[in-house]
Motif scaffolding. Structure first.
Motif, mmCIF file in Angstrom:
data_model
loop_
_atom_site.group_PDB
_atom_site.id
_atom_site.type_symbol
_atom_site.label_atom_id
_atom_site.label_comp_id
_atom_site.label_asym_id
_atom_site.label_seq_id
_atom_site.Cartn_x
_atom_site.Cartn_y
_atom_site.Cartn_z
ATOM 1 N N LEU A 144 0.827 -1.212 0.000
ATOM 2 C CA LEU A 144 0.000 0.000 0.000
ATOM 3 C C LEU A 144 0.861 1.261 0.000
ATOM 4 O O LEU A 144 0.547 2.235 -0.687
ATOM 5 C CB LEU A 144 -0.960 -0.008 1.195
ATOM 6 C CG LEU A 144 -2.043 -1.074 1.140
ATOM 7 C CD1 LEU A 144 -2.760 -1.190 2.485
ATOM 8 C CD2 LEU A 144 -3.031 -0.802 0.014
ATOM 9 N N GLU A 145 1.964 1.231 0.743
ATOM 10 C CA GLU A 145 2.884 2.372 0.742
ATOM 11 C C GLU A 145 3.490 2.585 -0.636
ATOM 12 O O GLU A 145 3.609 3.717 -1.100
ATOM 13 C CB GLU A 145 3.985 2.161 1.785
ATOM 14 C CG GLU A 145 3.498 2.292 3.209
ATOM 15 C CD GLU A 145 4.538 1.888 4.244
ATOM 16 O OE1 GLU A 145 5.661 1.461 3.859
ATOM 17 O OE2 GLU A 145 4.220 1.975 5.434
ATOM 18 N N THR A 180 0.928 4.103 -2.909
ATOM 19 C CA THR A 180 0.735 5.511 -2.568
ATOM 20 C C THR A 180 1.873 6.359 -3.119
ATOM 21 O O THR A 180 1.636 7.393 -3.749
ATOM 22 C CB THR A 180 0.612 5.670 -1.040
ATOM 23 O OG1 THR A 180 -0.542 4.943 -0.599
ATOM 24 C CG2 THR A 180 0.474 7.125 -0.645
ATOM 25 N N LYS A 181 3.102 5.920 -2.917
ATOM 26 C CA LYS A 181 4.261 6.651 -3.431
ATOM 27 C C LYS A 181 4.257 6.689 -4.954
ATOM 28 O O LYS A 181 4.781 7.620 -5.556
ATOM 29 C CB LYS A 181 5.562 6.022 -2.942
ATOM 30 C CG LYS A 181 5.821 6.256 -1.478
ATOM 31 C CD LYS A 181 7.093 5.572 -1.031
ATOM 32 C CE LYS A 181 7.288 5.723 0.458
ATOM 33 N NZ LYS A 181 8.458 4.955 0.940
ATOM 34 N N GLY A 234 -2.376 6.683 -4.300
ATOM 35 C CA GLY A 234 -2.814 6.790 -2.913
ATOM 36 C C GLY A 234 -4.326 6.817 -2.757
ATOM 37 O O GLY A 234 -4.882 6.141 -1.886
ATOM 38 N N ALA A 235 -5.008 7.606 -3.593
ATOM 39 C CA ALA A 235 -6.468 7.691 -3.484
ATOM 40 C C ALA A 235 -7.122 6.352 -3.793
ATOM 41 O O ALA A 235 -8.041 5.916 -3.096
ATOM 42 C CB ALA A 235 -7.008 8.770 -4.421
ATOM 43 N N GLN A 236 -6.629 5.677 -4.831
ATOM 44 C CA GLN A 236 -7.180 4.382 -5.194
ATOM 45 C C GLN A 236 -6.925 3.358 -4.089
ATOM 46 O O GLN A 236 -7.838 2.655 -3.661
ATOM 47 C CB GLN A 236 -6.597 3.869 -6.521
ATOM 48 C CG GLN A 236 -7.061 4.632 -7.731
ATOM 49 C CD GLN A 236 -6.141 5.794 -8.084
ATOM 50 O OE1 GLN A 236 -5.438 6.363 -7.244
ATOM 51 N NE2 GLN A 236 -6.141 6.170 -9.354
ATOM 52 N N ALA A 237 -5.681 3.262 -3.634
ATOM 53 C CA ALA A 237 -5.342 2.296 -2.592
ATOM 54 C C ALA A 237 -6.136 2.553 -1.320
ATOM 55 O O ALA A 237 -6.628 1.614 -0.683
ATOM 56 C CB ALA A 237 -3.841 2.326 -2.308
ATOM 57 N N SER A 238 -6.292 3.809 -0.952
ATOM 58 C CA SER A 238 -7.094 4.142 0.239
ATOM 59 C C SER A 238 -8.541 3.707 0.070
ATOM 60 O O SER A 238 -9.166 3.244 1.017
ATOM 61 C CB SER A 238 -7.041 5.645 0.517
ATOM 62 O OG SER A 238 -5.754 6.018 0.944
#
Length: 145
Positions: free
Chosen positions: A46-47, A50-51, A55-59
């Motif tokens: 997930l990190e 995001t990097k 990030g928006a999709q993973a969240s």
């Protein structure tokens, strides 16, 4: 290799009915989630997403709301072409095919592994991943159950 990674790999193999961890996409997703290169499993994955600009999709996949879609090209950029190529080479399919399959399944897998909107502890991931392989999500890929 940690005990958690060993348990998750064993669960993947046993539930799919073979020692290789099931269908190619099951193998790759299992590897991404259980032994991410950072050593942090799902949290590390997930990190990295995001990097890599997702990030928006993973969240959204972790949260209890609706999952935002992602494309194979977006995943290839976030994970890096080298990682996608290495995963594809492991199972003998073209990188574009791996990226497309990950775009289809990874959001669903992460969503199901985080039903309360939180990333479970390492031991909880192994158990949840094993249960997920028995679900309808992967049923057609293994040709069993």
């Amino acid at each position: 290799m940690s005990l958690f990674n060993d348990l998750a790999r064993t669960a993947l193999g046993a539930l799919s009915g073979n020692s290789h961890g099931g269908s190619p996409i099951q193998q790759i997703i299992g590897e991404l989630i259980t032994s991410h290169g950072s050593g942090n499993g799902l949290t590390g994955l997930l990190e990295q997403l995001t990097k890599g600009g997702l990030g928006a999709q993973a969240s959204s996949w972790v949260s209890t709301g609706e999952n935002q879609p992602v494309t194979g090209d977006q995943l290839r950029q976030a994970l890096g072409p080298d990682q996608i190529s290495a995963l594809a080479q492991k199972i003998g399919i073209p990188p574009e095919q791996i990226s497309g399959a990950l775009a289809q399944y990874l959001p669903q897998v992460i969503d199901r592994l985080t039903p309360r909107g939180e990333v479970p502890a390492a031991g909880g991931i192994a158990s949840a991943l094993g249960g997920l392989l028995q679900s309808d999500l992967f049923r057609g890929l293994t040709g069993s159950r």
